[in-house]
Design a protein around this motif. Structure first.
Motif, PDB file in Angstrom:
ATOM      1  N   SER A   6     101.227  68.271  -2.763  1.00 54.83           N
ATOM      2  CA  SER A   6     100.825  69.524  -2.144  1.00 54.83           C
ATOM      3  C   SER A   6     101.772  70.617  -2.597  1.00 54.83           C
ATOM      4  CB  SER A   6     100.866  69.404  -0.618  1.00 54.83           C
ATOM      5  OG  SER A   6     100.693  70.678  -0.019  1.00 54.83           O
ATOM      6  N   ASN A  32      97.187  73.712  -0.560  1.00 54.39           N
ATOM      7  CA  ASN A  32      97.196  73.741   0.907  1.00 54.39           C
ATOM      8  C   ASN A  32      96.657  75.080   1.409  1.00 54.39           C
ATOM      9  OD1 ASN A  32      97.898  73.715   3.701  1.00 54.39           O
ATOM     10  ND2 ASN A  32      99.355  72.095   3.267  1.00 54.39           N
ATOM     11  N   HIS A  70      93.962  70.731   1.186  1.00 52.57           N
ATOM     12  CA  HIS A  70      93.999  70.683   2.651  1.00 52.57           C
ATOM     13  C   HIS A  70      93.258  71.907   3.145  1.00 52.57           C
ATOM     14  CE1 HIS A  70      95.041  70.150   6.758  1.00 52.57           C
ATOM     15  NE2 HIS A  70      95.996  69.260   6.537  1.00 52.57           N
ATOM     16  N   ASP A 191      96.396  59.562   5.901  1.00 52.35           N
ATOM     17  CA  ASP A 191      97.739  60.110   6.088  1.00 52.35           C
ATOM     18  C   ASP A 191      98.629  58.957   6.535  1.00 52.35           C
ATOM     19  OD1 ASP A 191     100.090  61.289   7.433  1.00 52.35           O
ATOM     20  OD2 ASP A 191      99.085  63.192   7.035  1.00 52.35           O
ATOM     21  N   HIS A 216      97.367  61.538   1.963  1.00 54.04           N
ATOM     22  CA  HIS A 216      98.559  62.324   2.257  1.00 54.04           C
ATOM     23  C   HIS A 216      99.684  61.295   2.365  1.00 54.04           C
ATOM     24  CE1 HIS A 216      96.280  65.965   4.203  1.00 54.04           C
ATOM     25  NE2 HIS A 216      96.257  65.977   2.883  1.00 54.04           N
ATOM     26  N   ASN A 218     103.296  60.186   2.849  1.00 54.63           N
ATOM     27  CA  ASN A 218     104.557  60.654   3.432  1.00 54.63           C
ATOM     28  C   ASN A 218     105.099  59.577   4.348  1.00 54.63           C
ATOM     29  OD1 ASN A 218     103.775  61.777   6.490  1.00 54.63           O
ATOM     30  ND2 ASN A 218     102.085  61.962   5.032  1.00 54.63           N
ATOM     31  N   HIS A 227     107.204  64.019   7.484  1.00 53.68           N
ATOM     32  CA  HIS A 227     106.790  64.397   6.130  1.00 53.68           C
ATOM     33  C   HIS A 227     107.910  64.179   5.105  1.00 53.68           C
ATOM     34  CE1 HIS A 227     102.850  65.945   7.240  1.00 53.68           C
ATOM     35  NE2 HIS A 227     103.423  66.431   8.324  1.00 53.68           N
ATOM     36  N   GLU A 256     102.533  64.672   0.696  1.00 58.42           N
ATOM     37  CA  GLU A 256     102.663  65.732   1.689  1.00 58.42           C
ATOM     38  C   GLU A 256     104.071  65.578   2.272  1.00 58.42           C
ATOM     39  OE1 GLU A 256      99.411  67.625   4.616  1.00 58.42           O
ATOM     40  OE2 GLU A 256     100.341  65.811   5.409  1.00 58.42           O
TER      41      GLU A 256
END
Length: 293
Positions: A6, A32, A70, A191, A216, A218, A227, A256
């Motif tokens: 991102s 983003n 995003h 995520d 995502h 992280n 994150h 992310e």
């Protein structure tokens, strides 16, 4: 699988971020839109269109593609929106974001599903509301060819020693919503940090099957949404990569991880991004070892 990030590692300065990400070794990018949401809400569509073309130009000049975005964020709940939005204006913003994604060449825009009211409702009622809302995006999706990837979230504290359920914090809920929408341009976004906070073991990623279109990536400590880069928290990354291998995930490994990068002085930021790329290469190598086993 490409290593992507991102652009929120640089806040909103995409003109600076894109060439630095290229120099660090990233192979693709995530835009983003949420980071720019307040500014976008003041623009006419013609202004936003010109802005999107400029971003695409900078990416093209640096030989990088945007492979996901995003999208705009409505808030915690559909009846508890961020300032300046109501359900109608958010729908308009969501449609505009899909057109911007089309200009950027983005195939998948990530959206949050959510509960509806502060009082709460049954999962059935929440699912029905989300289905009706996201179905309104179908005409723009079909016109642009841009799909939506709905993201898993996590349960949140409602008051001390209590937790408020968040719709689609569980993979089963998110998968049920994706299947209810029943459209080839609807998929899921994993995520990893949200799943870890929710206490979901990486083995459950296999439930997504071919529904999974975006990630995502992280890390965190299992308590807060931090994150961080992989291996800076407590996620079992070998298990994550094994699950992605088993479902034959075709998308990118998209970071992310802005909290690991934004804290660095400018003089160290590119070195931090190169380190992030090295971690991504290691993770993709794990997936490759599984494929060759």
């Amino acid at each position: 699988m490409n290593i992507s990030t991102s652009l929120n590692v640089f806040g909103t300065d995409y003109e600076q971020a894109i060439p630095v990400c290229k120099a660090a070794g990233f192979e693709a990018l995530d835009f983003n839109y949420w980071d720019h949401q307040k500014d976008v809400m003041t623009k006419s569509w013609e202004e936003e269109e010109a802005w999107a073309h400029r971003i695409r130009q900078v990416a093209d000049e640096n030989g990088l593609r945007f492979t996901q975005m995003h999208g705009p964020v409505h808030g915690r709940l559909f009846q508890q929106m961020v300032p300046g939005l109501d359900i109608d204006s958010f729908l308009t913003l969501a449609k505009r974001s899909l057109k911007t994604a089309s200009i950027l060449g983005v195939p998948w825009v990530v959206f949050h599903s959510s509960g509806v009211s502060v009082e709460g409702e049954s999962n059935r009622e929440a699912k029905e509301f989300n289905v009706k809302f996201f179905q309104q995006l179908f005409p723009v999706m079909e016109h642009t060819g841009v799909g939506i990837a709905l993201e898993n979230f996590y349960d949140r504290p409602a008051r001390p020693h209590a937790v408020r359920r968040t719709y689609c914090a569980l993979f089963d809920e998110l998968i049920e919503l994706i299947d209810a929408l029943n459209h080839p341009l609807v998929g899921g976004c994993l995520d990893t940090g949200h799943a870890h906070e929710q206490g979901i073991h990486p083995n459950e990623i296999r439930k997504f099957g071919n529904r999974l279109k975006a990630t995502h990536i992280n890390d965190n400590d299992g308590v807060q949404d931090q994150h961080l880069l992989p291996f800076q928290g407590s996620i079992q990354w070998a298990s994550v990569m094994s699950a992605l291998h088993d479902i034959d995930y075709k998308g990118d490994l998209t970071y992310e991880t802005h909290q690991s990068i934004r804290v660095l002085p400018n003089a160290l930021r590119e070195e931090g991004l190169r380190y992030a790329v090295a971690i991504g290469q290691y993770l993709i190598g794990l997936k490759g070892e599984l494929a060759g086993a």
